[in-house]
Design a protein around this motif. Structure first.
Motif, PDB file in Angstrom:
ATOM      1  N   PRO A 106       8.207  -9.765  -8.602  1.00 23.54           N
ATOM      2  CA  PRO A 106       8.576  -8.594  -9.413  1.00 23.54           C
ATOM      3  C   PRO A 106       7.795  -8.477 -10.721  1.00 23.54           C
ATOM      4  CG  PRO A 106      10.189 -10.330  -9.741  1.00 23.54           C
ATOM      5  CD  PRO A 106       9.204 -10.860  -8.730  1.00 23.54           C
ATOM      6  N   VAL A 107       6.573  -9.011 -10.763  1.00 29.68           N
ATOM      7  CA  VAL A 107       5.723  -8.902 -11.947  1.00 29.68           C
ATOM      8  C   VAL A 107       4.310  -8.549 -11.497  1.00 29.68           C
ATOM      9  CG1 VAL A 107       7.051 -10.499 -13.378  1.00 29.68           C
ATOM     10  CG2 VAL A 107       5.220 -11.381 -11.908  1.00 29.68           C
ATOM     11  N   GLU A 108       3.553  -7.929 -12.408  1.00 29.60           N
ATOM     12  CA  GLU A 108       2.142  -7.647 -12.159  1.00 29.60           C
ATOM     13  C   GLU A 108       1.329  -8.850 -12.623  1.00 29.60           C
ATOM     14  OE1 GLU A 108       1.253  -5.205 -10.503  1.00 29.60           O
ATOM     15  OE2 GLU A 108       2.449  -3.421 -10.920  1.00 29.60           O
ATOM     16  N   CYS A 109       0.513  -9.401 -11.748  1.00 23.92           N
ATOM     17  CA  CYS A 109      -0.292 -10.569 -12.081  1.00 23.92           C
ATOM     18  C   CYS A 109      -1.704 -10.114 -12.437  1.00 23.92           C
ATOM     19  CB  CYS A 109      -0.318 -11.535 -10.904  1.00 23.92           C
ATOM     20  SG  CYS A 109       1.293 -12.289 -10.562  1.00 23.92           S
ATOM     21  N   VAL A 110      -2.041 -10.217 -13.704  1.00 20.40           N
ATOM     22  CA  VAL A 110      -3.314  -9.733 -14.225  1.00 20.40           C
ATOM     23  C   VAL A 110      -4.063 -10.879 -14.878  1.00 20.40           C
ATOM     24  CG1 VAL A 110      -4.430  -8.103 -15.821  1.00 20.40           C
ATOM     25  CG2 VAL A 110      -2.295  -7.463 -14.662  1.00 20.40           C
ATOM     26  N   ALA A 111      -5.354 -10.955 -14.632  1.00 19.08           N
ATOM     27  CA  ALA A 111      -6.206 -11.932 -15.308  1.00 19.08           C
ATOM     28  C   ALA A 111      -7.391 -11.199 -15.915  1.00 19.08           C
ATOM     29  CB  ALA A 111      -6.686 -13.010 -14.342  1.00 19.08           C
ATOM     30  N   ARG A 112      -7.827 -11.680 -17.076  1.00 18.20           N
ATOM     31  CA  ARG A 112      -8.926 -11.050 -17.803  1.00 18.20           C
ATOM     32  C   ARG A 112      -9.992 -12.086 -18.156  1.00 18.20           C
ATOM     33  NH1 ARG A 112      -6.760  -6.110 -19.877  1.00 18.20           N
ATOM     34  NH2 ARG A 112      -4.485  -6.081 -19.736  1.00 18.20           N
ATOM     35  N   ALA A 113     -11.244 -11.734 -17.892  1.00 15.41           N
ATOM     36  CA  ALA A 113     -12.372 -12.551 -18.328  1.00 15.41           C
ATOM     37  C   ALA A 113     -13.090 -11.898 -19.499  1.00 15.41           C
ATOM     38  CB  ALA A 113     -13.354 -12.763 -17.171  1.00 15.41           C
ATOM     39  N   TYR A 114     -12.858 -10.604 -19.679  1.00 18.54           N
ATOM     40  CA  TYR A 114     -13.458  -9.831 -20.770  1.00 18.54           C
ATOM     41  C   TYR A 114     -12.359  -8.986 -21.391  1.00 18.54           C
ATOM     42  CZ  TYR A 114     -17.985 -11.162 -18.791  1.00 18.54           C
ATOM     43  OH  TYR A 114     -19.063 -11.876 -18.335  1.00 18.54           O
ATOM     44  N   LEU A 115     -12.555  -8.581 -22.628  1.00 21.84           N
ATOM     45  CA  LEU A 115     -11.532  -7.840 -23.359  1.00 21.84           C
ATOM     46  C   LEU A 115     -11.872  -6.354 -23.380  1.00 21.84           C
ATOM     47  CD1 LEU A 115      -8.953  -8.191 -25.064  1.00 21.84           C
ATOM     48  CD2 LEU A 115     -10.420  -8.332 -27.087  1.00 21.84           C
ATOM     49  N   THR A 116     -10.968  -5.541 -22.860  1.00 19.34           N
ATOM     50  CA  THR A 116     -11.146  -4.089 -22.871  1.00 19.34           C
ATOM     51  C   THR A 116      -9.819  -3.439 -22.501  1.00 19.34           C
ATOM     52  OG1 THR A 116     -12.631  -2.298 -22.135  1.00 19.34           O
ATOM     53  CG2 THR A 116     -11.827  -3.825 -20.440  1.00 19.34           C
ATOM     54  N   GLY A 127      -3.618  -9.546 -32.273  1.00 17.73           N
ATOM     55  CA  GLY A 127      -4.484 -10.716 -32.178  1.00 17.73           C
ATOM     56  C   GLY A 127      -4.267 -11.513 -30.913  1.00 17.73           C
ATOM     57  N   ALA A 128      -3.451 -10.991 -30.008  1.00 16.19           N
ATOM     58  CA  ALA A 128      -3.132 -11.688 -28.765  1.00 16.19           C
ATOM     59  C   ALA A 128      -3.010 -10.668 -27.635  1.00 16.19           C
ATOM     60  CB  ALA A 128      -1.828 -12.463 -28.899  1.00 16.19           C
ATOM     61  N   VAL A 129      -3.015 -11.163 -26.403  1.00 15.20           N
ATOM     62  CA  VAL A 129      -2.761 -10.335 -25.224  1.00 15.20           C
ATOM     63  C   VAL A 129      -1.712 -11.045 -24.384  1.00 15.20           C
ATOM     64  CG1 VAL A 129      -3.720  -9.189 -23.196  1.00 15.20           C
ATOM     65  CG2 VAL A 129      -5.153  -9.497 -25.230  1.00 15.20           C
ATOM     66  N   SER A 130      -0.604 -10.382 -24.146  1.00  9.28           N
ATOM     67  CA  SER A 130       0.514 -10.972 -23.391  1.00  9.28           C
ATOM     68  C   SER A 130       0.903 -12.342 -23.943  1.00  9.28           C
ATOM     69  CB  SER A 130       0.161 -11.078 -21.901  1.00  9.28           C
ATOM     70  OG  SER A 130       0.063  -9.799 -21.310  1.00  9.28           O
ATOM     71  N   GLY A 131       0.878 -12.441 -25.258  1.00  6.27           N
ATOM     72  CA  GLY A 131       1.288 -13.681 -25.894  1.00  6.27           C
ATOM     73  C   GLY A 131       0.219 -14.746 -25.980  1.00  6.27           C
ATOM     74  N   VAL A 132      -0.990 -14.475 -25.436  1.00  5.57           N
ATOM     75  CA  VAL A 132      -2.091 -15.433 -25.499  1.00  5.57           C
ATOM     76  C   VAL A 132      -2.926 -15.130 -26.739  1.00  5.57           C
ATOM     77  CG1 VAL A 132      -4.137 -16.348 -24.341  1.00  5.57           C
ATOM     78  CG2 VAL A 132      -2.158 -15.600 -22.982  1.00  5.57           C
ATOM     79  N   ALA A 167       6.328 -16.540 -20.579  1.00  3.68           N
ATOM     80  CA  ALA A 167       7.752 -16.888 -20.511  1.00  3.68           C
ATOM     81  C   ALA A 167       8.548 -15.827 -19.778  1.00  3.68           C
ATOM     82  CB  ALA A 167       8.306 -17.087 -21.917  1.00  3.68           C
ATOM     83  N   GLY A 168       8.109 -14.571 -19.864  1.00  2.54           N
ATOM     84  CA  GLY A 168       8.785 -13.500 -19.138  1.00  2.54           C
ATOM     85  C   GLY A 168       8.631 -13.644 -17.639  1.00  2.54           C
ATOM     86  N   ALA A 176       8.051 -23.046 -11.555  1.00  3.44           N
ATOM     87  CA  ALA A 176       7.078 -23.495 -10.557  1.00  3.44           C
ATOM     88  C   ALA A 176       6.301 -22.332  -9.961  1.00  3.44           C
ATOM     89  CB  ALA A 176       7.780 -24.288  -9.458  1.00  3.44           C
ATOM     90  N   LEU A 177       7.000 -21.263  -9.602  1.00  2.00           N
ATOM     91  CA  LEU A 177       6.337 -20.113  -9.001  1.00  2.00           C
ATOM     92  C   LEU A 177       5.489 -19.374 -10.035  1.00  2.00           C
ATOM     93  CD1 LEU A 177       5.945 -18.595  -6.401  1.00  2.00           C
ATOM     94  CD2 LEU A 177       8.026 -17.294  -6.877  1.00  2.00           C
ATOM     95  N   ALA A 178       5.957 -19.306 -11.276  1.00  2.00           N
ATOM     96  CA  ALA A 178       5.172 -18.683 -12.344  1.00  2.00           C
ATOM     97  C   ALA A 178       3.867 -19.442 -12.554  1.00  2.00           C
ATOM     98  CB  ALA A 178       5.979 -18.641 -13.637  1.00  2.00           C
ATOM     99  N   ASP A 179       3.930 -20.762 -12.564  1.00  2.00           N
ATOM    100  CA  ASP A 179       2.719 -21.571 -12.716  1.00  2.00           C
ATOM    101  C   ASP A 179       1.747 -21.300 -11.570  1.00  2.00           C
ATOM    102  OD1 ASP A 179       3.704 -22.780 -14.998  1.00  2.00           O
ATOM    103  OD2 ASP A 179       4.355 -24.613 -13.981  1.00  2.00           O
ATOM    104  N   ARG A 180       2.278 -21.221 -10.361  1.00  2.00           N
ATOM    105  CA  ARG A 180       1.421 -20.999  -9.189  1.00  2.00           C
ATOM    106  C   ARG A 180       0.781 -19.610  -9.237  1.00  2.00           C
ATOM    107  NH1 ARG A 180      -2.015 -22.752  -5.669  1.00  2.00           N
ATOM    108  NH2 ARG A 180      -1.634 -22.308  -3.478  1.00  2.00           N
ATOM    109  N   ALA A 181       1.548 -18.598  -9.602  1.00  2.00           N
ATOM    110  CA  ALA A 181       1.007 -17.240  -9.677  1.00  2.00           C
ATOM    111  C   ALA A 181      -0.069 -17.155 -10.750  1.00  2.00           C
ATOM    112  CB  ALA A 181       2.128 -16.245  -9.955  1.00  2.00           C
ATOM    113  N   ARG A 182       0.181 -17.763 -11.890  1.00  2.00           N
ATOM    114  CA  ARG A 182      -0.822 -17.765 -12.975  1.00  2.00           C
ATOM    115  C   ARG A 182      -2.108 -18.447 -12.524  1.00  2.00           C
ATOM    116  NH1 ARG A 182       0.907 -21.843 -17.172  1.00  2.00           N
ATOM    117  NH2 ARG A 182       0.248 -23.135 -15.399  1.00  2.00           N
ATOM    118  N   ASP A 183      -1.978 -19.644 -11.969  1.00  2.00           N
ATOM    119  CA  ASP A 183      -3.164 -20.406 -11.592  1.00  2.00           C
ATOM    120  C   ASP A 183      -3.965 -19.699 -10.503  1.00  2.00           C
ATOM    121  OD1 ASP A 183      -2.264 -22.233 -13.434  1.00  2.00           O
ATOM    122  OD2 ASP A 183      -1.553 -23.694 -11.952  1.00  2.00           O
TER     123      ASP A 183
END
Length: 328
Positions: A106-116, A127-132, A167-168, A176-183
């Protein structure tokens, strides 16, 4: 405008039409729609700024489907995918796949290598994106020190996805599933860039969809509660599309220049025209955008096809006479 009229596909029942995709269920021997599979059909519809445009982009559905199939093969060692078969009705050949039904995260999994895009706007404010937290001084198109996971909510139709901290995601699906989805999301982006850069393309960011295989919901059980309770024991599976111009930002590497908006192979070209004086459309008006002119349609199609051909090394045929077929 929300969608085209459903197609009459013998042996399939229409279930739902989204902005750019249509879902059908194959009929079982008992005459009822099967509960374990779906026919996922990619249309030529184009969406922008939460509107489905009146003007389709010819062959867009086939490009997205064939590109996704190609990418599924490139990341097969990282994560399984949902495709059951590429043997589909002739009316949707080349732009549809038969897939297994999954319980979707129930979440959108997004990864960024560049900022735009939205990430850049958030960075400028916080100064952050999604808490990063990110370094100071980044500009539009800056390459990040390392790819980051920047999830967002999965908003109902007509509403906007909103960025959330990691954290959301943990709250929604468990640690565990959040870690797997992120990785996995970051690994897919990195694999995509390894391949794309060899072909002169930068993969700036991407959104991927994951589902769960083997969650085994009880009748009436809330999927969210089940995912939080047992999701870590289920198999995570790639779903929907993968690394396409609709789900990702592709930039020609030889034109990359931080500090400005980048040339692109994705639908940013359409967004730019819609917000230009040429369209006469006010984004904040709440009114539907105008129809796209023929030259914008032609150039958009050409960008999608060029991205497909440069990435896959295949020649795209408008009749999709030689679609990619997975050995599944």
């Amino acid at each position: 405008m929300t969608s085209d009229a459903p197609l009459d596909l013998p042996g399939y029942a229409h279930l739902y039409s989204g902005k750019v995709r249509d879902l059908y269920a194959p009929m079982g021997q008992d005459g009822a729609p099967r509960q374990d599979q779906l026919l996922l059909v990619a249309s030529d519809r184009m969406s922008a700024y939460d509107f489905v445009l009146d003007t389709p982009i010819p062959d867009k559905g086939a490009v997205l489907t064939q590109m996704s199939l190609w990418w599924f093969e490139q990341v097969a060692d990282l994560v399984p995918h949902h495709v059951v078969s590429t043997d589909v009705p002739t009316a949707v050949a080349g732009r549809a796949v038969l897939v297994e039904r999954l319980d979707m995260l129930p979440v959108e999994c997004v990864a960024r290598a560049y900022l735009t895009g939205g990430g850049l706007n958030e960075y400028r404010s916080t100064g952050a994106v999604s808490g990063v937290d990110l370094p100071e001084g980044l500009v539009d198109g800056s390459r990040l020190p390392a790819p980051i996971f920047t999830p967002s909510t999965k908003a109902p139709a007509g509403e906007h996805d909103e960025p959330i901290p990691f954290a959301g995601v943990v709250d929604e699906v468990g640690q565990a599933l959040a870690d797997r989805a992120r990785d996995l999301t970051v690994a897919i982006l990195q694999r995509g860039n390894e391949i794309a850069t060899e072909r002169g393309i930068i993969l700036a960011d991407t959104k991927v969809e994951f589902g769960l295989r083997g969650l085994q919901l009880s009748e009436g059980e809330d999927p969210g509660a089940a995912i939080r309770a047992r999701g870590a024991d289920a198999e995570i599976v790639l779903a929907d599309e993968l690394l396409t111009p609709d789900s990702s930002r592709f930039w020609p590497a030889d034109q990359w220049e931080p500090g400005r908006q980048q040339a692109s192979y994705d639908k940013q070209f359409v967004r730019d025209w819609l917000t230009s004086p040429a369209s006469g459309w006010d984004k904040s008006s709440g009114e539907a955008p105008p129809a796209l002119p023929e030259d914008v349609v032609a150039q958009t199609r050409a960008k999608y096809v060029e991205a497909y051909e440069r990435l896959t090394g295949r020649t795209f045929g408008s009749d999709v006479s030689d679609p990619i077929r997975l050995d599944v």
